[in-house]
Design a protein around this motif. Structure first.
Motif, mmCIF file in Angstrom:
data_model
loop_
_atom_site.group_PDB
_atom_site.id
_atom_site.type_symbol
_atom_site.label_atom_id
_atom_site.label_comp_id
_atom_site.label_asym_id
_atom_site.label_seq_id
_atom_site.Cartn_x
_atom_site.Cartn_y
_atom_site.Cartn_z
ATOM 1 N N SER A 1 37.548 49.175 47.451
ATOM 2 C CA SER A 1 37.378 48.279 46.291
ATOM 3 C C SER A 1 38.712 47.733 45.812
ATOM 4 O O SER A 1 38.833 46.546 45.473
ATOM 5 N N ALA A 2 39.729 48.599 45.777
ATOM 6 C CA ALA A 2 41.046 48.149 45.320
ATOM 7 C C ALA A 2 41.619 47.088 46.256
ATOM 8 O O ALA A 2 42.216 46.095 45.804
ATOM 9 N N LEU A 3 41.436 47.275 47.552
ATOM 10 C CA LEU A 3 41.962 46.297 48.513
ATOM 11 C C LEU A 3 41.232 44.962 48.399
ATOM 12 O O LEU A 3 41.851 43.902 48.543
ATOM 13 N N ARG A 4 39.945 45.001 48.140
ATOM 14 C CA ARG A 4 39.221 43.739 47.953
ATOM 15 C C ARG A 4 39.724 43.006 46.702
ATOM 16 O O ARG A 4 39.908 41.782 46.718
ATOM 17 N N ARG B 1 52.775 47.142 40.150
ATOM 18 C CA ARG B 1 51.873 46.908 39.019
ATOM 19 C C ARG B 1 50.523 46.399 39.498
ATOM 20 O O ARG B 1 49.471 46.827 39.011
ATOM 21 N N ALA B 2 50.535 45.490 40.474
ATOM 22 C CA ALA B 2 49.281 44.918 40.978
ATOM 23 C C ALA B 2 48.421 45.987 41.641
ATOM 24 O O ALA B 2 47.195 46.026 41.450
ATOM 25 N N ARG C 1 43.151 38.632 44.316
ATOM 26 C CA ARG C 1 44.177 38.299 43.331
ATOM 27 C C ARG C 1 45.500 37.864 43.976
ATOM 28 O O ARG C 1 46.208 37.015 43.435
ATOM 29 N N HIS C 2 45.834 38.490 45.089
ATOM 30 C CA HIS C 2 47.136 38.246 45.731
ATOM 31 C C HIS C 2 46.940 38.140 47.244
ATOM 32 O O HIS C 2 47.270 39.060 47.993
ATOM 33 N N GLU D 1 54.148 33.432 43.747
ATOM 34 C CA GLU D 1 53.083 34.239 44.323
ATOM 35 C C GLU D 1 53.644 35.556 44.825
ATOM 36 O O GLU D 1 54.784 35.619 45.298
ATOM 37 N N LEU D 2 52.830 36.580 44.733
ATOM 38 C CA LEU D 2 53.199 37.893 45.241
ATOM 39 C C LEU D 2 52.895 37.926 46.733
ATOM 40 O O LEU D 2 51.778 37.628 47.159
ATOM 41 N N ARG D 3 53.896 38.278 47.529
ATOM 42 C CA ARG D 3 53.717 38.247 48.975
ATOM 43 C C ARG D 3 54.497 39.382 49.624
ATOM 44 O O ARG D 3 55.264 40.082 48.968
ATOM 45 N N GLY D 4 54.283 39.541 50.933
ATOM 46 C CA GLY D 4 55.010 40.560 51.680
ATOM 47 C C GLY D 4 54.153 41.778 51.969
ATOM 48 O O GLY D 4 52.937 41.785 51.752
#
Length: 311
Positions: free
Chosen positions: A109-112, A285-286, A117-118, A89-92
């Protein structure tokens, strides 16, 4: 083995030029920076700094060392990216610097999308103009910045930076719907005697806006000098001025305004930039993917009406 923190200080000094600016950027005292650089000189057994008046400059050996240090830092960031990619999982924490119109239009919108997703990735956004944002990026205060480039104000490529263009965003003149300045100009010069709301003259946005007015044959009367596009829109809506705004500004902030195309249909280019060693990090990338998806779902609206101002 040379000390990475001390190499970081030397690299920052090379970028910022003075010990005082280096100390401020890295939250050190000036004396602590001097002491650490003196220790680095002892470790390398070569002079790294030389006095110039009341300041210092790097010796040729120091500049060579900075180049190697930057390569080491980039390699370490590649290692961090590989380790992150190997995790389930992507974290931090992910630190972003952006200017206001992108925060208003795309960031929510991007933060939602990122939260869905992460959910273990925390994104912190700081509002900065482009030049201070780049300083923070190269000083490792930010992981990614959102920048803008205006027509005719080409940015030289920056060493150690990976840039990815995001959007060509139209720039439009806005005039009030009512009041004494609610005119339908045929040329930009028709607005020579109208109050303007523009960004400060020491910003790329302000420089560009003043330049197009001068090309039309007049110096704009800047009655309202502010970097806030929402204030510009409010002043125009109130019938007090005309302004230039990006189409990306959220549609709810453009109600009550008339939008007019400018000569040549100019666009600003929005982009993301990261340190080159971090370009393939999964968090980068995310975030870039979330921005692109948010943009695809929210393309800038076409002007309510458009007249090509031909000077």
């Amino acid at each position: 083995m040379l000390s990475l923190p001390r190499l970081r200080l030397l690299s920052e000094l090379h970028r910022r030029g003075t010990i005082a600016a280096t100390a401020e950027a890295l939250a050190y005292s000036a004396s602590a920076v001097s002491q650490q650089l003196a220790q680095l000189e002892r470790e390398t057994s070569v002079p790294l700094l030389e006095r110039v008046g009341r300041g210092v400059r790097l010796t040729p050996d120091a500049i060579t060392l900075v180049a190697h240090a930057e390569a080491v830092f980039a390699r370490l960031e590649l290692a961090e990216a590989d380790l992150a990619a190997a995790q389930p999982e992507l974290r931090g924490a992910f630190r972003v610097a952006s200017f206001q119109s992108v925060v208003l239009a795309l960031a929510p919108s991007a933060l939602r999308l990122l939260a869905d997703r992460h959910p273990l990735l925390r994104v912190d956004i700081t509002q900065r103009e482009v030049d201070p944002a780049y300083e923070g990026l190269l000083s490792y205060d930010f992981d990614l910045i959102l920048g803008e480039e205006y027509p005719g104000l080409f940015e030289e490529p920056r060493a150690g930076v990976h840039r990815a263009d995001l959007l060509a965003d139209p720039l439009s003149l806005v005039i009030p719907a009512d009041g004494p300045y609610a005119v339908r100009p045929h040329r930009l010069a028709d607005l020579a005697n109208v109050p303007w709301a523009l960004d400060p003259s020491d910003t790329p946005t302000g420089q560009w806006a003043r330049a197009i007015c001068r090309r039309a044959g007049f110096e704009p009367h800047v009655q309202f000098d502010s970097p806030d596009p929402l204030l510009h829109a409010h002043l125009v809506r109130s019938g007090l001025a005309v302004a230039i705004v990006p189409a990306l500004l959220a549609p709810e902030h453009l109600t009550g305004l008339r939008l007019v195309s400018l000569p040549g249909n100019p666009h600003r280019v929005l982009y993301t930039a990261v340190r080159a060693g971090r370009a393939d990090h999964p968090a980068v990338r995310a975030f870039r993917e979330a921005l692109a998806d948010a943009l695809a779902a929210q393309q800038p609206a076409a002007p309510a009406w458009s007249v090509l101002l031909d000077d």
